[in-house]
Structures are given as structure tokens and as C-alpha cells.
Design an enzyme around this catalytic site. Sequence first.
Site, short mmCIF file in Angstrom:
data_model
loop_
_atom_site.label_atom_id
_atom_site.label_comp_id
_atom_site.label_asym_id
_atom_site.label_seq_id
_atom_site.Cartn_x
_atom_site.Cartn_y
_atom_site.Cartn_z
N GLU A 1 -9.35 -10.14 4.02
CA GLU A 1 -9.46 -8.71 3.70
C GLU A 1 -10.72 -8.47 2.90
O GLU A 1 -11.19 -9.19 2.11
CB GLU A 1 -8.35 -8.11 2.70
CG GLU A 1 -8.59 -6.34 2.33
CD GLU A 1 -7.53 -5.96 1.79
OE1 GLU A 1 -6.55 -6.26 1.60
OE2 GLU A 1 -7.79 -4.71 1.58
N SER B 1 1.00 -1.16 0.04
CA SER B 1 -0.08 0.05 0.03
C SER B 1 1.04 1.28 0.07
O SER B 1 0.46 2.33 -0.18
CB SER B 1 -1.01 0.05 1.25
OG SER B 1 -0.26 -0.26 2.14
N GLU C 1 -0.64 -12.48 -1.49
CA GLU C 1 -1.80 -12.42 -1.74
C GLU C 1 -2.05 -13.81 -2.64
O GLU C 1 -1.34 -14.09 -3.59
CB GLU C 1 -2.19 -11.15 -2.55
CG GLU C 1 -2.09 -10.01 -1.89
CD GLU C 1 -2.61 -8.56 -2.57
OE1 GLU C 1 -3.22 -9.11 -3.75
OE2 GLU C 1 -2.24 -7.71 -2.34
O1 KIV Z 1 -0.41 -3.40 1.90
C1 KIV Z 1 -1.34 -3.33 2.70
O2 KIV Z 1 -1.46 -2.44 3.39
C2 KIV Z 1 -1.95 -4.40 3.02
C3 KIV Z 1 -3.27 -4.22 3.88
C4 KIV Z 1 -4.03 -5.45 4.00
C5 KIV Z 1 -2.75 -3.73 5.43
O3 KIV Z 1 -1.68 -5.51 2.55
#
Ligand code: KIV
Length: 292
Positions: A189, A53, A122
Site C-alpha cells: 500500500e 476500513s 499489517e
Molecule cells: O481495510 C482496508 O480496506 C485495507 C485496504 C488495503 C484495502 O486494508
Amino acid sequence: MSHESPSPQAVTIPQLRGWVAEGRKLVMTTAYDSVTALLAEAAGVDIILVGDSVGNVCLGFDNTLPVTMAMMNHHLEAVARTKPKAMLMGDMPYLSYHLSIEDSIRNAGDFIRRGAAAVKLEGGAKRLPVVRALVDAEIPVMGHIGLTPQSFHAMGGFKVQGRDSEHAIQILEDALRLQDAGCFSVLLEGIPSELARKVTESLAVPTIGIGAGPHCSGQVLVIHDVLGLLPGKSPKFVRRYADGFELLAAALRHYSEDVRAGAFPGEAESYSLPNATTRAIQHWQSEQPDQE
Ligand code: KIV
């Protein structure tokens, strides 16, 4: 490359497990640099995630897809230099674990060499080979399922996942398979809270929720969201614990007013010249030839 060894008292996976067994919820936030890491550490969070993020939060991208290993390593190094007591986790960016097992181990190993104690990636069933390979290479892995931002195009945007029975069951199955492949924890998530509860009850390893309701073993939020550092409206799942943006912008407005009014810097923020130096300058000036 800077090689930081983690703080000797850093939080470990057995500690996390023990806390969950005692009924204590795990607290996780992101951090991207030394300031955010020091803030997370001052608050005593259990896990610091250097999240991809960073792409939207700090680097101005619209989503996380442009984030590279080089960008992640740069930010992870900055966080690692603060030697947090929290467990430090590196988030595997898009294409860092999709090309080959060897490439994935090298990339995850780069995080570990820089001071991370674990990585997050992921995806569900299709990630089992890479999860197994990382665990075999002694790299602890947190799985991440439900709304997976790197699948932005395939999901057609950031949408809550697992509302229909087919996808809800797929999420449950993915969680169990990630656990069986060796994930020490699974992040959930953007899924309905009843589904997150079922997953949490089905797993022996802790779940960490974000937009997944209150029944997970712990919670994660982006630190800028917790602190309200970004202008504009937050998503529904965020609770802002401060209006950081307005607070800090007001402080900067005050600074600007003071500079423009000549009120900053004042005596308190200025250095003074020793008397002897003042006298020497006066003497030097008195000896300068008069200029017409
Ligand atoms: O990159 C990120 O902030 C995440 C969130 C799930 C916190 O993967």
C-alpha cells in the site's frame, strides 16, 4: 456467533496462484455488509476483504484504530452469509494480533470460524512470529506493508512510504521475510510503483497493490471508492468507476419530491381491498349509530 461454511466453489489459494502464473491479474475489493458483498460478487471479484476500513467508511471514525474484533466479526458475518464465491478474507484490526500469539490465533480463528478463508495483517519483520504461528494453525495470511494505516501515528499521517533508499530496501526485505514466514500473498500500500515492481519481481507469491502502481499481481480498492459512494475528493490512487453518491442522492431527491407531491405511492405500489371486504366495511358503517 454465526458459523458460515464458505461457498463450496469459493476461490482457493492454489487457484489464485494458478491465475497469476497464467498472467491474469487478481481483483480484490472490500465489502462490509450483504449489499456490498453481493455487488462485489456480481462483478466477479476474486477476493473480498472485510477491511478494517469499515471504521472510516461505514462507522464514521477518522481512522481504523478504534475498530475492534467485535465490530469486524459483526461485519464479516454479514458478508459471509451471502456465501460469496470470491475468497473471503478478514482484516485483523488494531490490537488483535499485537498482544500475544495465543490471542492472535484466537482472533484469526474467529474469522475462520465465521467463514473467512484467510486473514490479512499489517507490518513487516516484527510480525514474523505471529505470521508463522497463524500459518502453523492452518490460517492463510496475507501480509500488508508500505503505508500501513494502523501505524497512522508512527508514520505521522497517511504518507507514501519507501521513497528513500533505506525504507525502500526495508520494504523489499520485509516482503521477502513475510513470504519466507509463510504469507501466501503480500499487499503493498502507498509505495512508488517502481518499488512495487521490484517487490513483485522478487517474490514467488502474488502481490496486491493499492496506491502502488500497475506492476503488482493484483489490485485492491475500497468498494465505496470504486463506486464513488463517499462525498468529497478521492485520493490520487483511486479511480471512481461511478459517481454513486450523486446518483443515489438524486434518486432520493426524486423520491422526496414524489412523496411531497403525493405522486408516491401510486396505484402500482398499493394493495387493493377485495370487493367482499369493501362491502362488509360499508355494511358495518351503515349500522353504526349516528354521532351528533
Ligand atoms: O481495510 C482496508 O480496506 C485495507 C485496504 C488495503 C484495502 O486494508
